[in-house]
Enzyme design. Structure first.
Site, short mmCIF file in Angstrom:
data_model
loop_
_atom_site.label_atom_id
_atom_site.label_comp_id
_atom_site.label_asym_id
_atom_site.label_seq_id
_atom_site.Cartn_x
_atom_site.Cartn_y
_atom_site.Cartn_z
N TRP A 102 0.83 -1.21 0.00
CA TRP A 102 0.00 0.00 0.00
C TRP A 102 0.86 1.25 0.00
CZ3 TRP A 102 -4.47 -0.49 -1.93
CH2 TRP A 102 -5.23 -1.63 -1.70
N ASP A 172 -1.44 6.50 6.56
CA ASP A 172 -2.53 5.68 6.04
C ASP A 172 -2.87 4.67 7.14
OD1 ASP A 172 -4.20 3.90 4.81
OD2 ASP A 172 -2.87 3.44 3.12
N LYS A 196 -12.68 -1.27 6.53
CA LYS A 196 -11.95 -2.31 7.26
C LYS A 196 -12.35 -2.31 8.73
CE LYS A 196 -8.98 -2.59 3.57
NZ LYS A 196 -8.03 -1.76 2.83
C1 LIG Z 1 -7.48 -1.28 1.79
C2 LIG Z 1 -6.34 -0.35 1.91
C3 LIG Z 1 -6.16 0.72 1.02
C4 LIG Z 1 -7.10 0.94 -0.15
O1 LIG Z 1 -8.32 1.36 0.30
P1 LIG Z 1 -9.49 1.81 -0.71
O2 LIG Z 1 -10.46 2.40 0.25
O3 LIG Z 1 -9.97 0.55 -1.37
O4 LIG Z 1 -8.94 2.76 -1.66
C5 LIG Z 1 -5.12 1.57 1.22
N1 LIG Z 1 -4.26 1.41 2.25
C6 LIG Z 1 -4.38 0.39 3.12
C7 LIG Z 1 -3.41 0.25 4.25
C8 LIG Z 1 -5.43 -0.52 2.98
O5 LIG Z 1 -5.57 -1.53 3.86
#
Ligand SMILES: *Cc1c(COP(=O)(O)O)cnc(C)c1O
Length: 360
Positions: A102, A172, A196
């Protein structure tokens, strides 16, 4: 009704009591005669849902007054572009610490808008540990330093907030937001998609320090300009109303369940149960350095990959789903987000033991 024990990495399991409340309020939200899906976002009913969600999130996460909370769209993936667009503030570039796929995606996207430098990367070790802070090559003139607090695919998580001096730290937190207490004031910006650990897909939470916004690049679309979003209370255009509403119910659920301290302690206990079992035998293996192991996503491999399909089939029959690992690392992955119960993890460990006993 039969609900499966869902270890999906995202969208993921939600608290049952929240889903039941959604069901109960679905056709007639608190005497309004309509569902939240059918309300104008400008009416007082939805305005109250929206402001209460923000108030509860601020309380739960301990967000200081000088931070804005934005409810945006486009997921964390949109933020990969919006962060450089909004936060470069005329500076040449930003630093990225890579601890998994990511972070690599965030880096690549940022490179379209400015100089995105790799300050440190765990790629040589296949992202099985966090690069030692002492070796990070940080530029004191960088607009920000970007980290991924929890790498969902590799199962690697920062266990403390790194000190990056005076440069704003951007995180993030898509897969570990609200999984433990957060020191918001140590960050310039925190972001994460809801799907999540918060609520349904469709809403993205951004927590940003006030002094960092208002200097977006001229090419930034209005709806993606943090200052515009903040000035318009995330309603410059129609927001993701339903996802916002369900997220608000989850914030209340966290409040009712011991806050982030309570949630964090339960998450620790769940992860410990699974890692302790994995470390106690030879059939299953987790490759991540112990100090950097994720409390949220636990990847593991079987001694014989030819048994993977069998493992998943048996898991399904035992009422356990979502365990297939990400294609980048193979094997299995159990995601243990807030709504996963301790009993669910115990069920998984029992199944793993039985599988190893009979097939290992
Ligand atoms: C799932 C995830 C993303 C992507 O998320 P989207 O909402 O699908 O764009 C980015 N960073 C991390 C750490 C993730 O787990």
């Amino acid at each position: 009704m039969s609900r499966i024990t869902n270890f999906s990495a995202g969208p993921a399991t939600l608290p049952l009591t929240v889903l039941e409340q959604v069901q109960e309020e679905l056709l007639d939200w608190r005497g309004s005669g309509m569902s939240v899906m059918e309300m104008s976002h400008r009416d007082k009913e939805f305005m109250s849902i929206a402001s209460e969600a923000e108030k509860d999130l601020r309380e739960v996460a301990g967000i200081p007054q000088n931070y804005k909370v934005l409810f945006m769209q486009g997921g964390a993936t949109a933020q990969f572009a919006l962060i450089p667009l909004n936060l470069l503030r005329g500076k040449a570039g930003a630093d990225y610490v890579l601890t998994g796929d990511w972070g690599k995606k965030a880096l690549k996207e940022a490179g379209k808008y400015g100089k995105a430098s790799v300050a440190a990367t765990g790629e040589a070790g296949k992202f099985t540990s966090i690069p030692d802070r002492a070796g990070w090559k940080l530029d004191p003139d960088a607009a920000y330093v970007h980290i991924t607090t929890n790498e969902t695919i590799h199962g690697v998580q920062f266990q403390s907030t790194p000190d990056v001096g005076g440069v704003p730290l951007v995180a993030d937190m898509s897969s570990d937001i609200l999984s433990r207490p957060i020191e918001v004031s140590k960050f310039g910006l925190i972001y994460g998609g809801a799907q999540k650990n918060i609520g349904p897909a469709g809403v993205t939470i951004v927590i940003v320090r006030e002094d960092l916004i208002g200097q977006a690049s001229a090419m930034t679309p209005n709806v993606f300009d943090y200052k515009q979003a903040a000035d318009n209370e995330s309603m410059l255009n129609t927001p993701p109303c339903f996802a916002w509403y369900v997220s608000g119910l989850v914030f209340k659920w966290i409040k009712d369940n011991g806050g982030l301290a309570g949630v964090g302690a339960r998450n620790q206990a769940k992860a410990k149960r699974l890692y302790d079992y994995i470390d106690s035998q030879d059939f299953y293996r987790n490759p991540v350095a112990k100090a950097d192991r994720s409390v949220m996503n636990v990847p593991f491999t079987l001694a014989n990959a030819e048994l993977d399909a069998d493992f998943l089939k048996g898991a399904k029959a035992a009422g356990l789903s979502g365990l297939k690992g990400h294609r980048a690392v193979g094997g299995m992955r159990a995601s243990l987000y807030n709504a996963m119960t301790e009993q669910g993890v115990a069920q998984l460990v029992d199944y793993m033991k039985e599988f190893a006993r009979t097939k290992g």
